[in-house]
Scaffold this active site. Structure first.
Site, mmCIF file in Angstrom:
data_model
loop_
_atom_site.group_PDB
_atom_site.id
_atom_site.type_symbol
_atom_site.label_atom_id
_atom_site.label_comp_id
_atom_site.label_asym_id
_atom_site.label_seq_id
_atom_site.Cartn_x
_atom_site.Cartn_y
_atom_site.Cartn_z
ATOM 1 N N ASN A 39 31.363 15.525 42.964
ATOM 2 C CA ASN A 39 29.867 15.091 42.228
ATOM 3 C C ASN A 39 30.102 15.494 40.959
ATOM 4 O O ASN A 39 30.230 16.572 40.513
ATOM 5 C CB ASN A 39 28.998 15.861 42.922
ATOM 6 C CG ASN A 39 27.696 15.859 42.582
ATOM 7 O OD1 ASN A 39 27.467 15.865 41.488
ATOM 8 N ND2 ASN A 39 26.654 15.388 43.572
ATOM 9 N N SER A 77 27.982 16.529 54.559
ATOM 10 C CA SER A 77 27.464 14.897 55.333
ATOM 11 C C SER A 77 26.679 14.124 54.001
ATOM 12 O O SER A 77 26.252 14.508 53.229
ATOM 13 C CB SER A 77 26.283 15.560 56.032
ATOM 14 O OG SER A 77 25.621 14.464 56.744
ATOM 15 N N CYS A 79 25.002 11.131 52.068
ATOM 16 C CA CYS A 79 23.755 10.791 51.808
ATOM 17 C C CYS A 79 23.667 9.294 52.110
ATOM 18 O O CYS A 79 24.694 8.666 52.412
ATOM 19 C CB CYS A 79 22.969 11.037 50.263
ATOM 20 S SG CYS A 79 23.854 9.780 49.092
ATOM 21 N N ASP A 142 19.748 16.432 43.143
ATOM 22 C CA ASP A 142 20.738 15.737 43.830
ATOM 23 C C ASP A 142 20.505 14.830 45.170
ATOM 24 O O ASP A 142 20.864 13.899 45.287
ATOM 25 C CB ASP A 142 22.107 16.479 44.052
ATOM 26 C CG ASP A 142 23.132 15.874 44.197
ATOM 27 O OD1 ASP A 142 23.752 14.983 43.155
ATOM 28 O OD2 ASP A 142 23.955 15.928 45.149
#
Length: 148
Positions: A39, A77, A79, A142
């Site tokens: 990220n 997990s 998005c 986020d």
């Protein structure tokens, strides 16, 4: 621990060290990593560079058959956006480090035939738990939530 999940965790740690959100991902084809990422929304001022999206970006253009024969590993997990990319490119299997911190679109992925394996890895959970406690503002940004 699986070598590929270890690589995804290493990516998550890179993101954290850069001042970002500790989520990492790798895309594996024929037993080798073809794309890795973490990220980088904060670092790049990006709206879309989640870990999985960064891994796709770094894998680059691939023949459809390559993606359709790959596995994506991610520490958290995925998005809706990242799940959409997984579906778009036909990735048939995802290995998720944990989904207790955030439950993404696993049911959507399953409903479209993607094999979803969740490890509930303690290291992935600890990374997210510590980050969320320290930076709830970045975490909420986020995941598209308003900060309290």
């Amino acid at each position: 621990m699986d070598t590929f999940m270890r690589a995804a965790i290493d990516e998550a740690r890179k993101g954290l060290a850069e001042g970002g959100i500790p989520i990492g991902s790798v895309i594996v084809h024929d037993g080798r990593i073809i794309g890795r990422g973490h990220n980088r929304r904060v670092q790049q001022g990006s709206a879309i560079l989640h870990g999985e999206m960064d891994a796709f970006e770094n894998a680059g253009r691939q023949p459809a058959a390559v993606y359709r024969d790959s596995v994506i590993y991610t520490t958290l997990s995925p998005c809706a956006m990242c799940s959409g990319a997984i579906l778009l490119y036909g990735i048939p299997r995802i290995v998720i480090g944990e989904n207790r911190s955030f439950m993404g679109e696993e049911e959507l992925l399953k409903s479209r035939g993607v094999q979803v394996d969740v490890l509930q890895d303690a290291e992935c959970e600890a990374l997210m738990r510590e980050f969320i406690a320290q930076r709830p503002d970045l975490w909420n940004e986020d995941i598209g939530e308003e900060s309290a």
